[in-house]
Design a protein around this motif. Structure first.
Motif, mmCIF file in Angstrom:
data_model
loop_
_atom_site.group_PDB
_atom_site.id
_atom_site.type_symbol
_atom_site.label_atom_id
_atom_site.label_comp_id
_atom_site.label_asym_id
_atom_site.label_seq_id
_atom_site.Cartn_x
_atom_site.Cartn_y
_atom_site.Cartn_z
ATOM 1 N N UNK A 215 0.849 -1.197 0.000
ATOM 2 C CA UNK A 215 0.000 0.000 0.000
ATOM 3 C C UNK A 215 0.886 1.248 0.000
ATOM 4 N N UNK A 216 1.886 1.247 0.874
ATOM 5 C CA UNK A 216 2.762 2.409 0.976
ATOM 6 C C UNK A 216 3.479 2.661 -0.353
ATOM 7 N N UNK A 217 3.970 1.591 -0.960
ATOM 8 C CA UNK A 217 4.676 1.762 -2.231
ATOM 9 C C UNK A 217 3.729 2.336 -3.285
ATOM 10 N N UNK A 218 2.496 1.839 -3.318
ATOM 11 C CA UNK A 218 1.588 2.325 -4.359
ATOM 12 C C UNK A 218 1.243 3.801 -4.129
ATOM 13 N N UNK A 219 1.127 4.182 -2.852
ATOM 14 C CA UNK A 219 0.857 5.597 -2.586
ATOM 15 C C UNK A 219 2.077 6.440 -2.950
ATOM 16 N N UNK A 220 3.242 5.901 -2.669
ATOM 17 C CA UNK A 220 4.482 6.620 -2.989
ATOM 18 C C UNK A 220 4.582 6.897 -4.487
ATOM 19 N N UNK A 221 4.234 5.890 -5.272
ATOM 20 C CA UNK A 221 4.390 6.064 -6.718
ATOM 21 C C UNK A 221 3.179 6.685 -7.415
ATOM 22 N N UNK A 222 2.002 6.390 -6.921
ATOM 23 C CA UNK A 222 0.820 6.860 -7.645
ATOM 24 C C UNK A 222 0.089 7.979 -6.926
ATOM 25 N N UNK A 223 0.577 8.341 -5.763
ATOM 26 C CA UNK A 223 0.074 9.503 -5.055
ATOM 27 C C UNK A 223 -1.402 9.469 -4.716
ATOM 28 N N UNK A 224 -2.041 10.604 -4.861
ATOM 29 C CA UNK A 224 -3.438 10.749 -4.467
ATOM 30 C C UNK A 224 -4.338 9.753 -5.172
ATOM 31 N N UNK A 225 -3.988 9.431 -6.421
ATOM 32 C CA UNK A 225 -4.801 8.482 -7.167
ATOM 33 C C UNK A 225 -4.861 7.127 -6.457
ATOM 34 N N UNK A 226 -3.751 6.725 -5.921
ATOM 35 C CA UNK A 226 -3.711 5.438 -5.230
ATOM 36 C C UNK A 226 -4.639 5.490 -4.018
ATOM 37 N N UNK A 227 -4.606 6.593 -3.309
ATOM 38 C CA UNK A 227 -5.470 6.730 -2.143
ATOM 39 C C UNK A 227 -6.934 6.697 -2.583
ATOM 40 N N UNK A 228 -7.210 7.371 -3.668
ATOM 41 C CA UNK A 228 -8.586 7.386 -4.188
ATOM 42 C C UNK A 228 -9.058 5.952 -4.485
ATOM 43 N N UNK A 229 -8.240 5.219 -5.219
ATOM 44 C CA UNK A 229 -8.633 3.851 -5.588
ATOM 45 C C UNK A 229 -8.835 2.997 -4.337
ATOM 46 N N UNK A 230 -7.877 3.054 -3.430
ATOM 47 C CA UNK A 230 -7.958 2.234 -2.212
ATOM 48 C C UNK A 230 -9.222 2.552 -1.409
ATOM 49 N N UNK A 231 -9.446 3.838 -1.184
ATOM 50 C CA UNK A 231 -10.579 4.232 -0.348
ATOM 51 C C UNK A 231 -11.897 3.816 -1.000
ATOM 52 N N UNK A 232 -12.026 4.083 -2.283
ATOM 53 C CA UNK A 232 -13.272 3.726 -2.960
ATOM 54 C C UNK A 232 -13.504 2.219 -2.945
ATOM 55 N N UNK A 233 -12.456 1.498 -3.221
ATOM 56 C CA UNK A 233 -12.592 0.051 -3.298
ATOM 57 C C UNK A 233 -12.970 -0.537 -1.933
ATOM 58 N N UNK A 234 -12.291 -0.077 -0.899
ATOM 59 C CA UNK A 234 -12.573 -0.597 0.439
ATOM 60 C C UNK A 234 -13.981 -0.210 0.888
ATOM 61 N N UNK A 235 -14.307 1.065 0.725
ATOM 62 C CA UNK A 235 -15.636 1.501 1.152
ATOM 63 C C UNK A 235 -16.706 0.782 0.344
ATOM 64 N N UNK A 236 -16.448 0.635 -0.970
ATOM 65 C CA UNK A 236 -17.413 -0.075 -1.820
ATOM 66 C C UNK A 236 -17.649 -1.491 -1.315
ATOM 67 N N UNK A 237 -16.581 -2.213 -1.047
ATOM 68 C CA UNK A 237 -16.729 -3.613 -0.617
ATOM 69 C C UNK A 237 -17.463 -3.701 0.723
ATOM 70 N N UNK A 238 -17.069 -2.855 1.663
ATOM 71 C CA UNK A 238 -17.729 -2.891 2.970
ATOM 72 C C UNK A 238 -19.209 -2.527 2.826
ATOM 73 N N UNK A 239 -19.455 -1.518 2.014
ATOM 74 C CA UNK A 239 -20.829 -1.058 1.845
ATOM 75 C C UNK A 239 -21.705 -2.159 1.231
#
Ligand code: SF4
Ligand code: SF4
Lengths: 446, 335
Positions: B33-57
């Motif tokens: 996760x850290x590496x992906x945020x390091x390389x892809x920045x805010x986009x990585x956070x966007x993808x992670x947050x949406x995906x996690x919230x989507x699955x939980x929801x």
């Protein structure tokens, strides 16, 4: 200490909690009333031969074996038979028993009650077996299989090794440990006697290395006993299981559905070896035993030499009473012991310990769906698939349970102990075993 | 009169739980996760947050309103699926596609089979393949990893090393000609290659794998047999003609190989139950992956290979039983 051995397949390592390991064996005062269930061995219950009002002495025969797999029971106390009635036993059911009102402590004259150690074994094999049978000895580790039956291999089978089980792999329990430390000589003579009865020249005493003092002590004493060696074992549950212990000590695998004698082994518990010494050298029947009283909230974890028939309430009182928040009372260890319903249950031949569990330790965790992690399979010492067997039993698919070898389950509980979903696997396994067992018996009848 | 609890043995429990296992997997994914945020920045956070919230929801909604039972969103399993799904998509994937992916993973691949523990296929992989087939363009335009320290502007997209090699070889080029176009192995290890979010750093994935091994969440059998098969099979081909086939290290370090071997194939719900079965399963995945990578239509084959082997698991479970105690008597002297 030599190289540590252990069994190969599965196994778990629960917290050991040997709280009473340093408590020397204390002789428990006599009960006022002894309650003696007639079913104290694996197999048929014994048949009472006394009646209400009879006067009995300590060691006097009060119930006879009622079949091949059955044992004699002797009065553990002296006094008067109060009544023959149903008494509550470890199963929680009321079953036939004898209740004796205690009066003094008068022993049968034939019993040698002195402390003198008798080293020389004068009886021949047959005489030993007869004495062991007469004395009502059973496996003291908890399985309570009549000892003499194990000393008579079926025709065509020969014993090569006697393996003495000093593993005590159940957490908490320390009665075997204390016995090895305090009655090592007697236990070793008992082992010699068993070797003579079986006609074997080699005996191995298996002890787990969480008892280094017992390993050292018995190793030193064993130097004077030809053919007896001590094998230190790596701590791993259920190493005290016969099949696991044979695998660990002599690296032989008892085939599925067969007895240890199939691979030339006979296994006896250290407590049994001690009882054999008393029965053969001292003519003393099995009327008392060492029982650990233990648990995290117990004020005085201890080991008692208690007469058979003593209500466990009295043992608990000797350990300064039942702790406030006791939620469960287990007869035996936490892995295989049975939960008791009442404190009136007496000490029987197979009682190795009383474990008092705190309320918060007493209830099971909430079951959740199986996540197919296979951890139950990895820890099963018999190489079974508990998740599959329990599902088969739950769905009443007993043919599948049989094909998947449910009958090989030794009910050690390792699977349920491990299951992250807290599924009561062993409940279903026991159900499966009893159903499949009944189906197999039916089939054999036809 | 005292009342005591009466229940069958055992009376103690090892204290392992589904939740502990699932959160163990989550911890193991932190380096990646850290590496992906390091390389892809805010986009990585966007993808992670949406995906996690989507699955939980979706897990919560389906359990509450369709199944009308208790919810299990706290057990961590939907969280794991959410992160894995994020790992399996490019960081520039449109947000609504991520939500569709979450719906497919939880709704179709998990809940329709009966929920936790009952699904045959790995939910995150089902979603990945669903997205790949439905939105092939968006799913294969990979932003080039670029450290956040280099500034946020100008996201460059480009093919993955696997895509470069596949296309190049198909066009008749040789490996020596293609070498300059693909990242070095050192770059693969650190995370400087194009790919899905979680695939970019081999090192981060290996760290996570070691953590799960130590915590006994996975055993070595699946990763080792899968990667071993890949090395041997691709090694034979490479030894045969190094100009026409990529070398084993390339196969190991690129694409979804390590993510698949460490986090996807080892998913306990969808993998075989015995260690022997797991060896066979890993072998099958390794073999199929190389087959697809070299002769298939797609440059990457890990997801298809795992899903295919998922389908075979019930058969593997029937065929490969644990080693039974006493099945092979050692020395039986009384015979
Ligand atoms: S209880 Fe039976 S199935 Fe469970 S681990 Fe022990 S032997 Fe295996
Ligand atoms: S340990 Fe429990 S959750 Fe894991 S496979 Fe066995 S039964 Fe299922």
């Amino acid at each position: 200490m030599g190289i540590l051995k252990t069994f190969a397949l599965g196994g778990v390592h629960p917290e050991e909690n040997k709280l009473s390991a340093n408590a020397p064996i204390e002789v428990l005062p006599l009960p006022k009333q002894a309650i003696i269930p007639l079913g104290q061995n694996l197999g048929a219950p014994s048949k009472a031969i006394v009646k209400k009002g009879d006067k009995v002495k300590v060691g006097q025969l009060i119930a006879e074996a009622s079949g091949f797999i059955s044992t004699n029971i002797h009065s553990p106390v002296s006094g008067t038979v109060f009544k023959l009635d149903n008494v509550i036993d470890g199963s929680g059911y009321k079953r036939p028993g004898i209740i004796i009102n205690v009066d003094g402590d008068e022993w049968d004259e034939s019993i040698d009650i002195s402390d003198t150690l008798i080293t020389e074994i004068t009886d021949d094999a047959q005489a030993i077996i007869d004495k062991v049978k007469k004395a009502g000895l059973v496996g003291m580790g908890g399985a309570t299989f009549p000892t003499y039956v194990k000393l008579m291999p079926p025709p065509g089978k020969v014993a090569e090794y006697l393996i003495i089980n000093g593993v005590e792999c159940e957490p908490y329990l320390t009665s075997d440990h204390r016995l090895m430390l305090e009655k090592g000589q007697e236990m070793l003579i008992g082992t010699k006697i068993l070797m003579k009865a079986l006609g074997v020249s080699k005996a191995i005493i298996g002890i787990e290395n969480n008892k280094p003092d017992a390993i050292n002590h018995i190793s030193v004493l064993a130097k004077d006993f030809e053919g007896i060696s001590v094998q230190a074992l790596k701590v791993q549950y259920p190493q005290g299981g016969e099949k696991q212990l044979i695998k660990a000590t002599v690296n032989r695998e008892v085939p599925s559905g067969k007895l240890p004698i199939e691979v030339g082994c006979v296994v006896q518990n250290v407590g049994t070896a001690f009882a054999v010494y008393e029965a053969v050298q001292k003519n003393k029947p099995l009327i008392d035993r060492v029982v650990s009283v233990t648990g995290k909230a117990v004020k005085k974890p201890a080991n008692y030499l208690a007469r058979i028939g003593t209500p466990i309430q009295q043992l608990i009182d000797a350990s300064e009473g039942l702790p406030e928040n006791t939620g469960k009372i287990v007869n035996g260890g936490p892995m295989m012991g049975k939960a008791l319903t009442s404190l009136d249950v007496p000490v029987v031949k197979g009682s190795s310990g009383i474990l008092l569990m705190k309320k918060e330790e007493s209830s099971r965790k909430v079951e959740s769906p199986c996540i197919r992690c296979s951890k139950c399979t990895y820890v099963c010492p018999m190489g079974l698939e508990p998740y599959l067997l329990s599902k088969a039993a739950k769905l009443a698919k007993y043919d599948i349970a049989e094909d998947e070898m449910v009958m090989d389950c030794i009910e050690c509980g390792s699977c349920q102990y491990t299951c992250p979903a807290s599924i009561p696997l062993l409940d279903y396994l026991r159900l499966g075993k009893s159903k499949v067992g009944a189906i197999m018996r039916d089939r054999n009848k036809k | 009169m005292n009342m005591f609890t009466v229940s069958g043995s055992p009376h103690v429990h090892g204290d392992d739980s589904t939740k502990k296992i699932m959160y163990g997997v989550v911890y193991a994914m932190i380096p990646a996760i850290l590496v992906s945020v390091y390389f892809f920045g805010l986009d990585a956070i966007r993808v992670l947050v949406l995906s996690v919230i989507g699955c939980l929801f979706f897990e919560w909604v389906i359990q509450k309103y369709l199944i009308k039972g208790g919810t299990t969103i706290n057990d961590g399993s939907a969280l794991v699926t959410g992160i894995l799904l994020a790992f399996n998509v490019p960081s520039n994937l449109p947000s609504w596609m991520i939500i569709i992916g979450a719906l497919v993973a939880i709704g179709m691949a998990k809940m329709s089979f009966g929920g936790l523990g009952k699904n045959i296929f790995n939910p995150a992989l089902v979603a990945r393949v669903f997205l790949l087939i439905s939105f092939p363009v968006q799913m294969t335009s990979w932003p080039k990893p670029k450290a956040i320290t280099e500034g946020l502007a100008d996201v460059v997209t480009g093919p993955t090393p696997l895509g470069i090699v596949k296309e190049g070889l198909d066009a008749g080029k040789t490996m020596s000609e293609l070498k300059p176009q693909i990242p070095t192995y050192m770059q693969d290890l650190m995370g400087q290659m194009g790919g899905s979010m979680g695939e970019v750093s081999a090192l981060a994935l290996i760290l996570g794998g070691i953590y799960m091994l130590v915590k006994k969440i996975i055993t070595w059998h699946i990763p080792v047999s899968m990667l071993g098969t890949v090395v041997i099979f691709s090694g034979i081909l490479w030894g045969f003609n190094p100009e026409h086939y990529a070398d084993p290290v390339f196969h190991l370090l690129t694409g979804g190989m390590l993510l698949g071997a460490i986090f996807m194939a080892t998913d306990m719900v969808s993998c075989p139950m015995t260690k022997r079965g797991q060896l066979v399963y890993g072998f099958g995945i390794g073999l199929l992956t190389i087959l697809i990578r070299i002769w298939g239509a797609y440059p990457e084959g890990v997801s298809f290979a795992i899903l295919f082997m998922n389908a075979v698991v019930p058969l593997i479970n029937k065929a490969f039983k644990p080693k039974r105690f006493g099945a092979k008597p050692g020395v039986a002297i009384n015979q």
